[in-house]
Write a protein that holds these residues in place. Structure first.
Motif, PDB file in Angstrom:
ATOM      1  N   ASP A  94       3.069  -0.913  37.168  1.00 27.35           N
ATOM      2  CA  ASP A  94       1.780  -0.947  37.909  1.00 27.35           C
ATOM      3  C   ASP A  94       1.798   0.029  39.047  1.00 27.35           C
ATOM      4  O   ASP A  94       2.741   0.178  39.886  1.00 27.35           O
ATOM      5  N   TYR A  95       0.905   0.972  39.236  1.00 22.03           N
ATOM      6  CA  TYR A  95       0.956   1.897  39.997  1.00 22.03           C
ATOM      7  C   TYR A  95      -0.291   2.057  40.747  1.00 22.03           C
ATOM      8  O   TYR A  95      -1.311   1.534  40.362  1.00 22.03           O
TER       9      TYR A  95
ATOM     10  N   LYS B 122      -3.227   4.556  43.052  1.00 19.42           N
ATOM     11  CA  LYS B 122      -3.617   6.040  43.315  1.00 19.42           C
ATOM     12  C   LYS B 122      -4.500   6.044  44.433  1.00 19.42           C
ATOM     13  O   LYS B 122      -5.636   5.269  44.359  1.00 19.42           O
TER      14      LYS B 122
ATOM     15  N   CYS C 100       6.465   7.250  48.915  1.00 21.14           N
ATOM     16  CA  CYS C 100       6.337   6.936  47.730  1.00 21.14           C
ATOM     17  C   CYS C 100       6.319   8.349  46.673  1.00 21.14           C
ATOM     18  O   CYS C 100       6.276   9.535  47.353  1.00 21.14           O
TER      19      CYS C 100
ATOM     20  N   ASP D 174       5.135  10.261  43.070  1.00 23.28           N
ATOM     21  CA  ASP D 174       3.981  10.434  42.329  1.00 23.28           C
ATOM     22  C   ASP D 174       3.998  10.140  40.899  1.00 23.28           C
ATOM     23  O   ASP D 174       4.700  10.996  40.247  1.00 23.28           O
ATOM     24  N   PRO D 175       3.487   9.377  40.369  1.00 24.09           N
ATOM     25  CA  PRO D 175       2.451   8.348  40.970  1.00 24.09           C
ATOM     26  C   PRO D 175       3.285   7.304  41.566  1.00 24.09           C
ATOM     27  O   PRO D 175       4.560   7.337  41.459  1.00 24.09           O
ATOM     28  N   CYS D 176       2.850   6.290  42.539  1.00 22.13           N
ATOM     29  CA  CYS D 176       3.257   5.334  43.502  1.00 22.13           C
ATOM     30  C   CYS D 176       3.497   3.990  42.845  1.00 22.13           C
ATOM     31  O   CYS D 176       2.249   3.620  42.577  1.00 22.13           O
ATOM     32  N   LYS D 177       4.487   3.534  42.660  1.00 18.94           N
ATOM     33  CA  LYS D 177       4.534   2.241  42.112  1.00 18.94           C
ATOM     34  C   LYS D 177       4.048   1.171  43.061  1.00 18.94           C
ATOM     35  O   LYS D 177       4.315   1.522  44.435  1.00 18.94           O
TER      36      LYS D 177
ATOM     37  N   CYS E 231      -6.669   7.319  33.923  1.00 18.04           N
ATOM     38  CA  CYS E 231      -6.015   8.071  34.826  1.00 18.04           C
ATOM     39  C   CYS E 231      -6.994   9.502  35.337  1.00 18.04           C
ATOM     40  O   CYS E 231      -7.449   9.815  34.187  1.00 18.04           O
TER      41      CYS E 231
END
Length: 356
Positions: free
Chosen positions: A272-273, A275, A294, A296-299, A354
């Protein structure tokens, strides 16, 4: 407006504090942008009430703003067309009275925030700036008509109407047209917004309640316990700024009209991330923002750790004044804009979708 403003109430067809035609158009165009951006995720050709939740500040221009936005986002098609002459359909929104709203209107008094506000604007960095720019603050004091002396903490009373008048191509007072004055006013605006949430606790008290709801929405989405794909919130520049600061992605600038924050939940490789995107220019696409701390991408779990100190646990208790300080009246929380449009924040549940 300020007392000596040459643009009086009568220049505004609907009076102060209402959405102008420019604002309606900007929000309508923002709705069309959201329709294009999320058309592959939510059904934009048919409004489904179970897919979308819409909340607004109870301030009238915010309600008007989100209604104009929804006209661009969900024009009726097919069997939802109920009037061939009117490409619009009624869509429900919810709100709570301003004085009960600590999430969007920021209308609930928070003495601890006022205390922090007073502290930061009485700090050496603020008083040194005012001393170094005394001539400019004297210029404002001598020309605006306010009885109180102009300072970093109250210059928004001049900045807000000037921003609004410039957006509507109005003639400004002579003192504002002197060389360098508007540029200096922009600098003061930037510096005062930077100070306002310079303490994480300030961001927690003002932006934390909405951020807490965002995270709760995401946790609910992960569990699959509701069908809502899009949460929309219509609010104010102060709301947007507080939320950006709470998420550690602020540029410390006053959000322009028709700004929108988009917080998306993505499923990537069974993880799970989040944006975060911020669109602050109606002529360009949104900027992608990565929270401090964080990758990239940020959990989502990392994000929750990063913002943990900006999430209130008991907001009412945390808003109590600390010992040894008499808080000023709650004059800082909700400056608003005299006549304009409002601002939008959305939380989207995206799975395997995405965006660039």
């Amino acid at each position: 407006m300020y007392p000596n403003d040459i643009n009086k109430v009568d220049v505004w067809p609907d009076g102060l504090g209402w959405l102008s035609n420019i604002g309606k158009h900007q929000q309508y165009e923002l709705g069309k942008y959201l329709r294009q951006r999320y058309g592959g995720f939510i059904n934009v050709t048919r409004y489904h009430h179970e897919q979308i939740s819409i909340q607004s500040s109870a301030v009238n221009r915010c309600i008007m703003s989100v209604l104009a936005n929804l006209a661009g986002l969900f024009p009726p098609e097919g069997d939802q067309v109920w009037n061939e002459q009117l490409p619009w359909q009624p869509i429900p929104i919810s709100s709570v009275p301003k004085k009960q709203d600590n999430k969007l209107a920021l209308g609930v008094k928070c003495p601890r925030y006022d205390q922090l506000y007073d502290e930061v604007f009485a700090s050496p960095i603020a008083t040194d700036y005012e001393r170094d720019n005394k001539a400019f603050f004297d210029l404002l004091s001598n020309n605006t008509g306010w009885e109180e002396r102009s300072s970093l903490s109250n210059t928004w009373k001049v900045i807000d109407p000037v921003v609004c008048e410039r957006a509507h191509n109005m003639t400004l007072n002579d003192f504002l047209q002197k060389p360098g004055v508007l540029e200096k006013l922009d600098e003061v605006q930037h510096f005062s917004w930077q100070l306002q949430y310079s303490k994480p606790e300030s961001a927690k008290l003002m932006g934390g309640p909405l951020l807490k709801e965002f995270i709760g929405n995401m946790e609910t989405a992960i569990k699959g316990s509701d069908q809502i794909k899009l949460h929309m919130y219509s609010a104010h520049d102060s709301t947007v700024s507080a939320l950006l600061n709470a998420m550690t992605v602020s540029n410390n600038m006053q959000p322009p009209y028709a700004s929108v924050i988009m917080v998306e939940l993505h499923k990537i490789n069974n993880g799970d991330y989040i944006k975060i995107y911020f669109r602050n220019d109606s002529n360009s696409d949104a900027d992608y923002l990565v929270p401090n701390g964080c990758e990239d991408p940020c959990k989502l779990s990392t994000f929750q750790s990063v913002v943990a100190n900006r999430i209130p646990h008991n907001w009412e208790e945390e808003c109590k004044v600390h010992q040894g300080h008499n808080s000023s009246p709650s004059r800082h929380i909700y400056p608003g804009l005299t006549l304009s449009l409002s601002f939008l924040a959305i939380a989207v549940k995206l799975v395997m979708f995405c965006l660039p």
